[in-house]
Design a protein around this motif. Structure first.
Motif, short mmCIF file in Angstrom:
data_model
loop_
_atom_site.label_atom_id
_atom_site.label_comp_id
_atom_site.label_asym_id
_atom_site.label_seq_id
_atom_site.Cartn_x
_atom_site.Cartn_y
_atom_site.Cartn_z
N ARG A 53 -20.36 27.47 44.00
CA ARG A 53 -18.96 27.47 43.63
C ARG A 53 -18.07 27.44 44.86
NH1 ARG A 53 -15.61 31.95 40.03
NH2 ARG A 53 -13.56 31.32 40.75
N ALA A 54 -18.37 28.28 45.84
CA ALA A 54 -17.55 28.33 47.06
C ALA A 54 -17.57 26.99 47.78
CB ALA A 54 -18.05 29.45 47.96
N LYS A 55 -18.76 26.38 47.87
CA LYS A 55 -18.88 25.10 48.56
C LYS A 55 -18.14 24.01 47.79
CE LYS A 55 -20.40 22.17 51.63
NZ LYS A 55 -19.79 22.15 52.98
N VAL A 56 -18.29 24.00 46.47
CA VAL A 56 -17.61 22.99 45.66
C VAL A 56 -16.09 23.13 45.78
CG1 VAL A 56 -17.15 22.28 43.27
CG2 VAL A 56 -19.50 22.61 44.04
N GLU A 57 -15.61 24.37 45.74
CA GLU A 57 -14.16 24.59 45.89
C GLU A 57 -13.68 24.09 47.25
OE1 GLU A 57 -13.59 28.72 45.15
OE2 GLU A 57 -13.39 28.45 42.99
N GLN A 58 -14.48 24.33 48.28
CA GLN A 58 -14.12 23.85 49.61
C GLN A 58 -14.07 22.32 49.63
OE1 GLN A 58 -17.12 24.19 52.72
NE2 GLN A 58 -15.55 24.77 54.22
N LEU A 59 -15.05 21.68 49.02
CA LEU A 59 -15.07 20.22 48.98
C LEU A 59 -13.89 19.67 48.20
CD1 LEU A 59 -18.90 19.71 48.41
CD2 LEU A 59 -17.61 18.94 50.41
N TYR A 60 -13.57 20.32 47.07
CA TYR A 60 -12.43 19.88 46.29
C TYR A 60 -11.13 20.01 47.08
CZ TYR A 60 -15.01 19.48 41.87
OH TYR A 60 -15.85 19.09 40.87
N GLN A 61 -11.01 21.10 47.83
CA GLN A 61 -9.79 21.30 48.61
C GLN A 61 -9.68 20.26 49.71
OE1 GLN A 61 -8.75 22.91 51.86
NE2 GLN A 61 -6.67 22.56 51.10
N GLN A 62 -10.82 19.95 50.35
CA GLN A 62 -10.82 18.91 51.38
C GLN A 62 -10.50 17.54 50.77
OE1 GLN A 62 -14.77 19.42 52.96
NE2 GLN A 62 -14.18 21.09 54.34
N ALA A 63 -11.05 17.29 49.58
CA ALA A 63 -10.76 16.03 48.91
C ALA A 63 -9.28 15.94 48.55
CB ALA A 63 -11.62 15.89 47.65
N GLU A 64 -8.69 17.07 48.17
CA GLU A 64 -7.28 17.06 47.80
C GLU A 64 -6.39 16.77 49.01
OE1 GLU A 64 -5.30 19.11 44.16
OE2 GLU A 64 -5.68 20.59 45.72
N VAL A 65 -6.77 17.30 50.17
CA VAL A 65 -6.03 16.98 51.39
C VAL A 65 -6.07 15.47 51.63
CG1 VAL A 65 -6.03 17.21 53.91
CG2 VAL A 65 -6.39 19.23 52.47
N ALA A 66 -7.26 14.90 51.50
CA ALA A 66 -7.39 13.45 51.70
C ALA A 66 -6.65 12.68 50.61
CB ALA A 66 -8.87 13.06 51.72
N THR A 67 -6.64 13.22 49.39
CA THR A 67 -5.93 12.57 48.28
C THR A 67 -4.44 12.48 48.58
OG1 THR A 67 -7.53 13.27 46.62
CG2 THR A 67 -5.33 12.73 45.84
N GLU A 68 -3.86 13.56 49.09
CA GLU A 68 -2.43 13.54 49.40
C GLU A 68 -2.14 12.57 50.54
OE1 GLU A 68 0.02 14.92 47.57
OE2 GLU A 68 -1.70 15.27 46.26
N LYS A 69 -3.04 12.46 51.50
CA LYS A 69 -2.87 11.46 52.56
C LYS A 69 -2.97 10.06 51.98
CE LYS A 69 -4.51 14.40 56.33
NZ LYS A 69 -5.55 14.61 57.37
N TYR A 70 -3.90 9.88 51.05
CA TYR A 70 -4.03 8.59 50.37
C TYR A 70 -2.74 8.27 49.62
CZ TYR A 70 -5.58 5.16 46.90
OH TYR A 70 -5.67 4.04 46.10
N ASN A 71 -2.22 9.26 48.88
CA ASN A 71 -0.99 9.05 48.11
C ASN A 71 0.16 8.66 49.03
OD1 ASN A 71 -2.33 9.72 45.74
ND2 ASN A 71 -1.68 11.84 45.78
N GLY A 72 0.25 9.34 50.19
CA GLY A 72 1.32 9.02 51.13
C GLY A 72 1.18 7.62 51.69
N ALA A 73 -0.05 7.24 52.04
CA ALA A 73 -0.28 5.89 52.57
C ALA A 73 0.01 4.84 51.51
CB ALA A 73 -1.72 5.76 53.07
N LYS A 74 -0.34 5.14 50.26
CA LYS A 74 -0.09 4.18 49.18
C LYS A 74 1.41 4.02 48.93
CE LYS A 74 -1.56 2.85 44.56
NZ LYS A 74 -0.24 2.32 44.18
N GLU A 75 2.12 5.12 48.99
CA GLU A 75 3.57 5.06 48.80
C GLU A 75 4.20 4.17 49.87
OE1 GLU A 75 6.84 8.36 47.52
OE2 GLU A 75 5.77 8.76 49.37
N LYS A 76 3.76 4.32 51.11
CA LYS A 76 4.31 3.52 52.19
C LYS A 76 3.85 2.06 52.09
CE LYS A 76 4.82 7.43 55.31
NZ LYS A 76 4.35 8.14 56.51
N ALA A 77 2.61 1.86 51.64
CA ALA A 77 2.13 0.48 51.46
C ALA A 77 2.93 -0.22 50.35
CB ALA A 77 0.64 0.49 51.11
N ASP A 78 3.19 0.51 49.26
CA ASP A 78 3.99 -0.08 48.18
C ASP A 78 5.38 -0.43 48.66
OD1 ASP A 78 1.84 0.24 46.51
OD2 ASP A 78 2.59 2.05 45.53
#
Length: 360
Positions: A53-78
Motif C-alpha cells: 500500500r505504501a509503495k503504491v501510494e508513492q507511485l500514484y503520487q509520483q504519477a500524479e506529479v507527472a500527470t500535472e506536468k503532462y496537463n500543463g504541457a498539453k495546455e501550452k501545446a493546445d
C-alpha cells in the motif's frame, strides 16, 4: 557452469592470452554474481500488504506529479496549435490583400505597356522575387507618386506576411517542444501506473479491496454506491454544510453528481477525471474558467487558511501542489484520488495539506 569454477593460480608471466582469459573469467563470474546466475542469490523479501500500500501510494503520487506536468504541457501545446491556426488565417487574409494590391499594380502596368511604356510595376509583376525588386533604387526613382504609394502598400504587406510566417515558426517550435514534453511525461505516468498495477497483483482480492478502501473512501466507494447518493448524487451525510454562494454551490453539486466516476489521468470529464480535471469541470459547470493544472489553480483565487475553509474552496496537497480536491465542509472534500479509487468523499487530513484557494 564453467564460469563458476575457481581459476587455477597462474603467474602473471604466463603470457598475454592467459591474462586475457583470466580477466574474462573474472568478469563473467562478476556478471553471474550480480545477475543471480550462480544460484545462491536470495529472493527479494515479500512485501506485506501495508508495504504494498505504501509503495503504491508513492507511485500514484509520483504519477500524479507527472500527470500535472503532462496537463500543463498539453495546455501550452493546445495554445500553440490555436495560435498557429490564428496566424495561418491572418496570413491567408494578408495574402489576399497582397494579391489584390499586386493585381492593381499589374492593371496600371498593363495600361502603360499598351501605351508604349514599360512601367516598373510590370517588372514587379514579372519578378520571381518581388520583395528584392521593390528594394531596388531604380524602381523607386522611376515610379510615379501614385505607383509609389501602391508599391509601398505591397512592400508593407510583404513585410507583414513575413512577420506572420516568423511568428508561426516560433509557435511551431514551441509546439514541437511541448509535444516532446508530453511524450516524456506520458511515459513517466504510464510507467508508474504499470508498476503500481504490478504490485497490486501480489495481493489477494480481499487485500486489494481493503487497500482501495484505505485510499481515501468515506462512505462512497465506486459506481455501485451512486444509487445511494440521492437524485442529484449528494450523500445524505457527511458534508451537508451551507455553501457560501450560488457558484460555489453549483461546483459542489456537480462534484457530488460525479461521485463514483473513474479516475483517468489527463481526463476532464464528463465521465472520468483526474484531480485537477474534476475541479476544473466543477467550476466550469458554474460558469467559471479555471486553469488546467494544480499548480496554476492554486493561484486562481484568493488564498485562505485551513481554519477558514468554506464549501467550494479548492484544497491542495503535497509540497509540489500535485493534488487538489473540492472542499464540502466538515473537514471533507470530493476528489479524484487515483486509478484504484473513483471520485469520492474523503477527509482533507489524509494527505499533507499544502494550501487552499477560494475561487468565488
Amino acid at each position: 557452469m564453467a564460469v563458476h569454477r575457481k581459476p587455477r593460480q597462474r603467474s602473471l608471466g604466463g603470457g598475454p592470452a592467459r591474462t586475457v582469459r583470466t580477466a574474462v573469467t573474472i568478469a563473467l563470474a562478476g556478471v553471474a554474481t550480480t545477475t543471480g546466475l550462480e544460484g545462491t542469490g536470495h529472493a527479494a523479501p515479500r512485501l506485506t500488504p501495508e508495504q504494498v500500500r505504501a509503495k503504491v501510494e508513492q507511485l500514484y503520487q509520483q504519477a500524479e506529479v507527472a500527470t500535472e506536468k503532462y496537463n500543463g504541457a498539453k495546455e501550452k501545446a493546445d495554445a500553440a496549435e490555436k495560435r498557429i491556426r490564428t496566424l495561418g488565417d491572418e496570413a491567408a487574409r494578408r495574402q489576399q490583400n497582397l494579391n489584390a494590391a499586386r493585381d492593381a499594380l499589374g492593371s496600371v502596368a498593363a495600361a502603360q505597356y499598351r501605351d508604349g511604356g514599360f512601367d516598373p510595376a510590370l517588372r514587379l509583376m514579372l519578378s520571381d522575387d518581388p520583395e528584392r525588386y521593390l528594394d531596388g533604387a531604380e524602381f523607386t526613382e522611376r515610379a510615379g507618386v501614385r505607383q509609389t504609394a501602391a508599391v509601398n502598400r505591397v512592400r508593407r504587406q510583404l513585410r507583414e506576411i513575413e512577420q506572420l510566417r516568423g511568428a508561426a515558426h516560433v509557435q511551431l517550435t514551441s509546439l514541437q517542444s511541448r509535444q516532446t514534453e508530453l511524450r516524456r511525461q506520458k511515459r513517466t505516468v504510464t510507467g508508474k501506473l504499470a508498476e503500481a498495477r504490478r504490485l497490486l497483483t501480489r495481493l489477494s482480492p480481499e487485500q486489494r479491496a481493503a487497500l482501495g478502501e484505505g485510499e481515501g473512501g468515506y462512505g462512497v466507494t465506486g459506481r455501485t454506491s451512486r444509487a445511494a447518493t440521492g437524485a442529484r448524487g449528494a450523500p445524505a451525510a457527511p458534508g451537508a454544510v451551507a455553501v457560501p454562494n450560488s457558484r460555489a454551490a453549483a461546483a459542489v453539486a456537480y462534484a457530488r453528481q460525479k461521485l463514483g466516476s473513474p479516475y483517468v489521468w489527463g481526463a476532464t470529464g464528463p465521465d472520468s477525471f483526474d484531480c485537477s480535471g474534476l475541479v476544473q469541470a466543477a467550476y466550469r459547470s458554474a460558469g467559471i474558467s479555471l486553469p488546467r493544472t494544480t499548480y496554476a489553480q492554486i493561484g486562481a483565487g484568493r488564498r485562505v487558511s485551513r481554519s477558514a475553509l468554506l464549501p467550494g474552496d479548492l484544497v491542495f496537497f503535497y509540497s509540489g501542489i500535485s493534488h487538489v480536491g473540492l472542499y464540502i465542509g466538515d473537514g471533507l472534500m470530493i476528489h479524484a484520488p487515483n486509478p484504484s479509487a473513483p471520485v469520492r468523499v474523503a477527509p482533507i487530513d489524509q494527505m499533507p495539506f499544502a494550501g487552499a484557494t477560494r475561487v468565488v
